[in-house]
Design a protein around this motif. Sequence first.
Motif, PDB file in Angstrom:
ATOM      1  N   GLN A 171       0.657  -1.178  -0.063  1.00 45.10           N
ATOM      2  CA  GLN A 171       0.414  -0.020   0.234  1.00 45.10           C
ATOM      3  C   GLN A 171       0.993   1.522   0.035  1.00 45.10           C
ATOM      4  OE1 GLN A 171      -2.352  -0.199   3.124  1.00 45.10           O
ATOM      5  NE2 GLN A 171      -4.024  -2.373   2.945  1.00 45.10           N
ATOM      6  N   ALA A 172       1.957   1.295   1.065  1.00 45.77           N
ATOM      7  CA  ALA A 172       2.702   2.840   0.622  1.00 45.77           C
ATOM      8  C   ALA A 172       4.059   2.417  -0.697  1.00 45.77           C
ATOM      9  CB  ALA A 172       3.675   1.841   2.134  1.00 45.77           C
ATOM     10  N   LYS A 173       3.883   1.847  -1.394  1.00 46.52           N
ATOM     11  CA  LYS A 173       4.616   1.851  -3.195  1.00 46.52           C
ATOM     12  C   LYS A 173       3.313   2.103  -3.388  1.00 46.52           C
ATOM     13  CE  LYS A 173       5.457  -1.605  -6.197  1.00 46.52           C
ATOM     14  NZ  LYS A 173       5.747  -2.953  -6.344  1.00 46.52           N
ATOM     15  N   ALA A 174       2.210   1.834  -3.136  1.00 43.87           N
ATOM     16  CA  ALA A 174       1.093   2.220  -4.289  1.00 43.87           C
ATOM     17  C   ALA A 174       0.850   3.030  -4.338  1.00 43.87           C
ATOM     18  CB  ALA A 174      -0.369   1.016  -3.901  1.00 43.87           C
ATOM     19  N   VAL A 175       0.825   4.300  -2.740  1.00 46.26           N
ATOM     20  CA  VAL A 175       1.169   5.336  -3.224  1.00 46.26           C
ATOM     21  C   VAL A 175       2.294   6.957  -3.237  1.00 46.26           C
ATOM     22  CG1 VAL A 175      -0.881   5.934  -1.725  1.00 46.26           C
ATOM     23  CG2 VAL A 175       1.593   6.151  -0.558  1.00 46.26           C
ATOM     24  N   GLY A 176       2.961   6.061  -3.997  1.00 42.69           N
ATOM     25  CA  GLY A 176       5.029   6.456  -4.556  1.00 42.69           C
ATOM     26  C   GLY A 176       5.480   6.223  -3.577  1.00 42.69           C
ATOM     27  N   ALA A 177       5.699   5.946  -2.008  1.00 42.44           N
ATOM     28  CA  ALA A 177       6.366   5.736  -1.521  1.00 42.44           C
ATOM     29  C   ALA A 177       7.814   5.257  -2.461  1.00 42.44           C
ATOM     30  CB  ALA A 177       6.171   5.587  -0.010  1.00 42.44           C
ATOM     31  N   SER A 178       8.943   5.598  -1.852  1.00 41.89           N
ATOM     32  CA  SER A 178      10.946   4.373  -2.230  1.00 41.89           C
ATOM     33  C   SER A 178      10.462   3.896  -1.288  1.00 41.89           C
ATOM     34  CB  SER A 178      11.217   5.489  -2.618  1.00 41.89           C
ATOM     35  OG  SER A 178      12.343   4.576  -2.342  1.00 41.89           O
ATOM     36  N   ILE A 179      10.192   2.141  -1.092  1.00 43.24           N
ATOM     37  CA  ILE A 179      10.399   1.536  -0.041  1.00 43.24           C
ATOM     38  C   ILE A 179      12.355   0.771  -0.091  1.00 43.24           C
ATOM     39  CG2 ILE A 179      10.036  -0.252   1.780  1.00 43.24           C
ATOM     40  CD1 ILE A 179       7.274   0.623   0.255  1.00 43.24           C
ATOM     41  N   VAL A 180      12.797   1.047   0.761  1.00 44.94           N
ATOM     42  CA  VAL A 180      14.670   0.213   0.923  1.00 44.94           C
ATOM     43  C   VAL A 180      13.962  -0.512   1.937  1.00 44.94           C
ATOM     44  CG1 VAL A 180      16.373   0.204   1.908  1.00 44.94           C
ATOM     45  CG2 VAL A 180      15.331   1.900   0.598  1.00 44.94           C
ATOM     46  N   LEU A 181      14.528  -2.304   2.109  1.00 46.43           N
ATOM     47  CA  LEU A 181      13.360  -3.360   2.603  1.00 46.43           C
ATOM     48  C   LEU A 181      14.791  -4.269   2.821  1.00 46.43           C
ATOM     49  CD1 LEU A 181      11.027  -4.842   3.899  1.00 46.43           C
ATOM     50  CD2 LEU A 181      11.855  -6.165   1.703  1.00 46.43           C
ATOM     51  N   THR A 182      15.627  -3.998   3.942  1.00 47.85           N
ATOM     52  CA  THR A 182      16.624  -5.523   4.449  1.00 47.85           C
ATOM     53  C   THR A 182      16.512  -6.788   5.009  1.00 47.85           C
ATOM     54  OG1 THR A 182      17.223  -4.724   6.717  1.00 47.85           O
ATOM     55  CG2 THR A 182      18.045  -3.353   5.103  1.00 47.85           C
ATOM     56  N   THR A 183      16.535  -7.732   4.455  1.00 47.88           N
ATOM     57  CA  THR A 183      16.024  -8.506   4.980  1.00 47.88           C
ATOM     58  C   THR A 183      16.612  -9.944   4.890  1.00 47.88           C
ATOM     59  OG1 THR A 183      13.272 -10.139   4.840  1.00 47.88           O
ATOM     60  CG2 THR A 183      14.159  -9.278   2.830  1.00 47.88           C
ATOM     61  N   HIS A 184      16.567 -11.394   5.151  1.00 47.68           N
ATOM     62  CA  HIS A 184      16.804 -12.295   4.963  1.00 47.68           C
ATOM     63  C   HIS A 184      16.286 -13.760   4.480  1.00 47.68           C
ATOM     64  CE1 HIS A 184      16.903 -12.140   9.610  1.00 47.68           C
ATOM     65  NE2 HIS A 184      16.376 -13.589   9.360  1.00 47.68           N
ATOM     66  N   TYR A 185      14.694 -13.220   4.842  1.00 51.71           N
ATOM     67  CA  TYR A 185      13.987 -13.812   4.225  1.00 51.71           C
ATOM     68  C   TYR A 185      13.923 -13.278   2.613  1.00 51.71           C
ATOM     69  CZ  TYR A 185      12.417 -14.385   9.275  1.00 51.71           C
ATOM     70  OH  TYR A 185      12.997 -14.546  10.081  1.00 51.71           O
ATOM     71  N   ILE A 186      14.338 -14.899   1.804  1.00 47.72           N
ATOM     72  CA  ILE A 186      13.678 -14.648   0.184  1.00 47.72           C
ATOM     73  C   ILE A 186      12.632 -14.463  -0.283  1.00 47.72           C
ATOM     74  CG2 ILE A 186      14.489 -15.980  -2.033  1.00 47.72           C
ATOM     75  CD1 ILE A 186      17.165 -15.472  -0.151  1.00 47.72           C
ATOM     76  N   GLU A 187      11.507 -15.194   0.098  1.00 51.55           N
ATOM     77  CA  GLU A 187      10.664 -15.026  -0.118  1.00 51.55           C
ATOM     78  C   GLU A 187       9.420 -13.660   0.521  1.00 51.55           C
ATOM     79  OE1 GLU A 187      11.776 -16.548   2.298  1.00 51.55           O
ATOM     80  OE2 GLU A 187       9.757 -16.422   4.194  1.00 51.55           O
ATOM     81  N   GLU A 188      10.473 -13.279   1.001  1.00 53.92           N
ATOM     82  CA  GLU A 188       9.787 -11.529   1.611  1.00 53.92           C
ATOM     83  C   GLU A 188      10.379 -10.371   0.247  1.00 53.92           C
ATOM     84  OE1 GLU A 188       9.237 -10.356   5.237  1.00 53.92           O
ATOM     85  OE2 GLU A 188      10.915  -8.952   5.277  1.00 53.92           O
ATOM     86  N   ALA A 189      11.654 -10.630  -0.364  1.00 52.53           N
ATOM     87  CA  ALA A 189      12.054 -10.194  -1.114  1.00 52.53           C
ATOM     88  C   ALA A 189      11.396 -10.664  -2.479  1.00 52.53           C
ATOM     89  CB  ALA A 189      13.510 -10.386  -1.271  1.00 52.53           C
TER      90      ALA A 189
END
Lengths: 245, 248
Positions: free
Chosen positions: B177-195
Amino acid sequence: MHNQNIYLKESYYDLLSLWRTPAFFLPAILFPVVFYVFFGIVFNMSSGHAEYMLVSYACFGMMGPSMFNYATAVASDRAHGWLTLKRTSPMPLSAYIVAKFFSSLVFAACIALILFVVSAVFANVQLWPWQWVSLFIILLLGTLPFALIGLLLGLCLSDKAAPALVNLIYLPMAFLSGLWMPISILPDFVGTIAQWLPAYHYSQLAHAVIGTDQGQSLLLHVTYLVAFSAAMLAVVAWRFQRMSK
Amino acid sequence: MTLSLNIKNLNKSYGNKHALTQVNLQANSGEVLAVLGKNGAGKTSLIQSVLGLHTYQADCLEILGEKQANHTRSQHLKSRIGVMMQVGSLNASLKVYEQLDLFSSYYPTGLSAEKLIEKFKLENIAQQKFGKISGGQRQQVLFAIAVTGNPDLLFLDEPTVGMDIEARFQLWQQVEQAKAVGASIVLTTHYIEEAERLADRVAILSDGSILKQGTLQEVIGEHDSLESAYLEFITQNRETSTSESTHA
């Protein structure tokens, strides 16, 4: 207007958080009152004793919340990532520091008022209105150097070490500054050490209101406290810088 | 599409230990950039450098079009950034509503506590102290706080660690939802399925260096999945490091 709102909210919620921590505020308020009842009222040895002890224990009681609130709360906020999260937000860091000082002042004011009432009702302490007011103002304003000591400890120590080290500084400093026993009945070397401690100069300013000070210049005490606060402020600023390395 | 984050040759050391080496990274508005890496790869150091929580060296660091000369971030810039830290916690004795109300006051045009509670369906925990709610609920509150200021750039550092499947799924929807309104998101993760689920672009970080970055498809390349691509890049890097240290 927006920034003003941040300061108000930060102060309100900091105070609310402390109010919901009885482990902090009950000992902070009860300690000096119980000490005063025992040593100022029950063991009232001479005329003027209750007045003298009122000032001493008020100083002792006011220093505590200032040092403990800053040291333990800041150390805990650092340990739990709460301070880091706030540093990433647009909140001015000064709002965080002012809020903590405000909470300490509210608790210090409560302690002073309780002691004033107890001394007037149970020890028949009678002061002129200007003396009560002056004493109250000096007691409150004089907490600044102790708040800065607490802030510095909070920035340097872990949340577990902070309360222990505050006690290690707070209690000996109170004793060596003549807050438990008059400095005049302690060995001479204690008097020499006291000259270097902020608690001594703080208590001397408060004692001067009722004429029970050691007779040194008031300017000396004020200058010492201002210089000490400025030095602490510089060290705190340096510590904040180091946190970003 | 505009560049919301542009990092060129960023280095960070803690004493003699290099945490980040020559990191180059870009993130676009309306996209999710997933930074993948195991624990200790340098993901949190990277986010903390960008946020100015510590010093670093970089040829260029541009955030939302503003060039950063040092590690101090302006109040204005901070009001356009949302952050959910990996080890994030809030004052345990304040209630969820109170936490949201406090953070809402930091942002000039932030969402109110009431709006956040409604948006993130926090009604049943709004009057509970933060210290009394579950780990998954805490993460949801921390996410709500991260988006309080309607950020243009949102940093999520391991946001779903400790969450159950349902809570994780819910948070993924909120990220979308945040992405849909134009925000840029930097997500760090070690869950492959999340990426795989969220990312438009992926960067693989190992031992403080970016091994590969590009669109999800570019990074997967000839491999079957992001997981196999990730494992191959990591293995290649390890073999190269081992052979270099043997020669040295």
